[in-house]
Design a protein around this motif. Structure first.
Motif, short mmCIF file in Angstrom:
data_model
loop_
_atom_site.label_atom_id
_atom_site.label_comp_id
_atom_site.label_asym_id
_atom_site.label_seq_id
_atom_site.Cartn_x
_atom_site.Cartn_y
_atom_site.Cartn_z
N ARG A 66 0.82 -1.22 0.00
CA ARG A 66 0.00 0.00 0.00
C ARG A 66 0.85 1.27 0.00
NH1 ARG A 66 -2.37 0.98 4.55
NH2 ARG A 66 -1.03 -0.34 5.78
N PHE A 67 2.15 1.15 -0.23
CA PHE A 67 3.05 2.29 -0.10
C PHE A 67 2.61 3.49 -0.93
CE2 PHE A 67 6.61 4.93 -1.37
CZ PHE A 67 7.14 5.27 -0.14
N ALA A 68 2.37 3.32 -2.22
CA ALA A 68 2.01 4.45 -3.09
C ALA A 68 0.72 5.11 -2.61
CB ALA A 68 1.88 4.00 -4.54
N ALA A 69 -0.29 4.33 -2.29
CA ALA A 69 -1.57 4.88 -1.84
C ALA A 69 -1.40 5.63 -0.51
CB ALA A 69 -2.60 3.76 -1.69
N GLU A 70 -0.62 5.05 0.39
CA GLU A 70 -0.43 5.69 1.70
C GLU A 70 0.42 6.95 1.58
OE1 GLU A 70 -1.49 6.14 5.53
OE2 GLU A 70 -2.22 4.60 4.16
N ALA A 71 1.42 6.94 0.71
CA ALA A 71 2.24 8.14 0.49
C ALA A 71 1.37 9.28 -0.05
CB ALA A 71 3.38 7.83 -0.48
N ARG A 72 0.47 8.96 -0.96
CA ARG A 72 -0.46 9.97 -1.50
C ARG A 72 -1.37 10.51 -0.38
NH1 ARG A 72 -0.58 6.67 -5.98
NH2 ARG A 72 0.27 7.74 -7.80
N ALA A 73 -1.91 9.60 0.42
CA ALA A 73 -2.81 10.01 1.50
C ALA A 73 -2.11 10.95 2.48
CB ALA A 73 -3.37 8.79 2.21
N ILE A 74 -0.88 10.65 2.79
CA ILE A 74 -0.10 11.52 3.69
C ILE A 74 0.16 12.86 3.01
CG2 ILE A 74 2.16 11.82 4.80
CD1 ILE A 74 2.15 8.72 5.23
N ALA B 131 8.20 0.57 -10.19
CA ALA B 131 8.85 1.72 -10.83
C ALA B 131 7.80 2.69 -11.35
CB ALA B 131 9.76 1.23 -11.96
N ASP B 132 6.70 2.18 -11.91
CA ASP B 132 5.64 3.04 -12.42
C ASP B 132 4.99 3.83 -11.29
OD1 ASP B 132 6.09 2.22 -15.02
OD2 ASP B 132 4.49 0.72 -15.00
N GLU B 133 4.75 3.17 -10.15
CA GLU B 133 4.16 3.87 -9.01
C GLU B 133 5.09 4.96 -8.49
OE1 GLU B 133 1.33 0.51 -6.90
OE2 GLU B 133 3.51 0.37 -6.60
N ILE C 5 5.60 14.08 -4.98
CA ILE C 5 5.76 13.29 -3.75
C ILE C 5 7.13 12.62 -3.81
CG2 ILE C 5 4.83 11.42 -2.34
CD1 ILE C 5 2.10 11.99 -3.72
N GLU C 6 8.02 13.08 -2.93
CA GLU C 6 9.37 12.55 -2.93
C GLU C 6 9.44 11.22 -2.20
OE1 GLU C 6 12.49 15.26 -1.85
OE2 GLU C 6 11.33 16.96 -2.57
N THR C 7 10.14 10.27 -2.79
CA THR C 7 10.36 8.98 -2.14
C THR C 7 11.83 8.63 -2.27
OG1 THR C 7 9.93 7.70 -4.16
CG2 THR C 7 8.04 8.17 -2.73
N LEU C 8 12.26 7.68 -1.50
CA LEU C 8 13.63 7.18 -1.56
C LEU C 8 13.55 5.68 -1.75
CD1 LEU C 8 16.71 7.45 -1.17
CD2 LEU C 8 16.29 7.20 1.28
N SER C 9 14.18 5.20 -2.81
CA SER C 9 14.22 3.76 -3.08
C SER C 9 15.44 3.20 -2.36
CB SER C 9 14.36 3.54 -4.58
OG SER C 9 13.48 2.61 -5.04
N LEU C 10 15.20 2.34 -1.40
CA LEU C 10 16.29 1.78 -0.62
C LEU C 10 16.02 0.31 -0.36
CD1 LEU C 10 18.87 2.42 1.08
CD2 LEU C 10 17.32 2.78 3.00
N PRO C 11 16.87 -0.57 -0.90
CA PRO C 11 16.65 -1.99 -0.61
C PRO C 11 16.99 -2.28 0.84
CG PRO C 11 18.69 -1.69 -1.85
CD PRO C 11 18.03 -0.34 -1.75
N VAL C 12 16.06 -2.87 1.55
CA VAL C 12 16.26 -3.21 2.95
C VAL C 12 16.32 -4.72 3.07
CG1 VAL C 12 15.32 -3.05 5.29
CG2 VAL C 12 15.06 -1.13 3.72
N PRO C 13 17.46 -5.26 3.51
CA PRO C 13 17.57 -6.71 3.66
C PRO C 13 16.50 -7.24 4.61
CG PRO C 13 19.69 -5.64 4.00
CD PRO C 13 18.67 -4.56 3.92
N SER C 14 16.01 -8.43 4.33
CA SER C 14 14.92 -9.00 5.12
C SER C 14 15.27 -9.12 6.60
CB SER C 14 14.51 -10.36 4.56
OG SER C 14 15.62 -11.24 4.58
#
Length: 142
Positions: free
Chosen positions: A91-99, A115-117, A126-135
């Motif tokens: 839900r990241f894209a939807a929640e980022a928009r809502a915020i 990538a499209d989102e 809406i600024e975001t940061l793409s950061l791979p987070v190890p599990s």
């Protein structure tokens, strides 16, 4: 301190710092060496160029010093990002928009977006940061 170039089974290359070659071998055999990109524990050493310390200090503006961050500091930073944010998953894209539009309380979130989102969010300002987070950083520390 030994610095090794490492690669996981998926081709992600990264650097690892170990007390000795034996320490690397022991940690790797125990599944303790983890790819910071995908979390894989199938890790192999790569051919590393030799480095000779001459005792002379490099210039302060040397490119090699520009990103010299101890691994422990990087893990601590990544852990703070995970601990200080709410995982909203898909839900990241939807929640980022809502915020962004004031429809949801302002807070730090993390999750997954295509990538499209991410592109659509950027086009909306809406600024975001793409950061791979190890599990393993997503789970509580024991």
């Amino acid at each position: 301190m030994k610095v090794f170039d490492l690669q996981c089974e998926h081709g992600h290359r990264f650097e690892g710092w170990f007390a000795s070659h034996e320490a690397f071998e022991q940690q790797n055999a125990g599944g303790l060496v983890v790819c910071p990109i995908c979390g894989s524990t199938d890790i192999a050493r790569q051919v590393t160029a030799a480095r000779i310390n001459t005792g002379a200090a490099a210039p302060a503006d040397a490119a090699s010093d520009a990103l010299a961050v101890p691994p422990q500091a990087m893990w601590k930073f990544m852990r703070s990002l995970v601990d200080g944010s709410e995982d909203v998953g898909e839900r990241f894209a939807a929640e980022a928009r809502a915020i962004h539009y004031g429809e949801s309380p302002e807070r730090s979130i993390r999750g997954r977006a295509t990538a499209d989102e991410r592109q659509a969010l950027a086009e909306e300002g809406i600024e975001t940061l793409s950061l791979p987070v190890p599990s393993f950083l997503k789970e509580p520390l024991q």
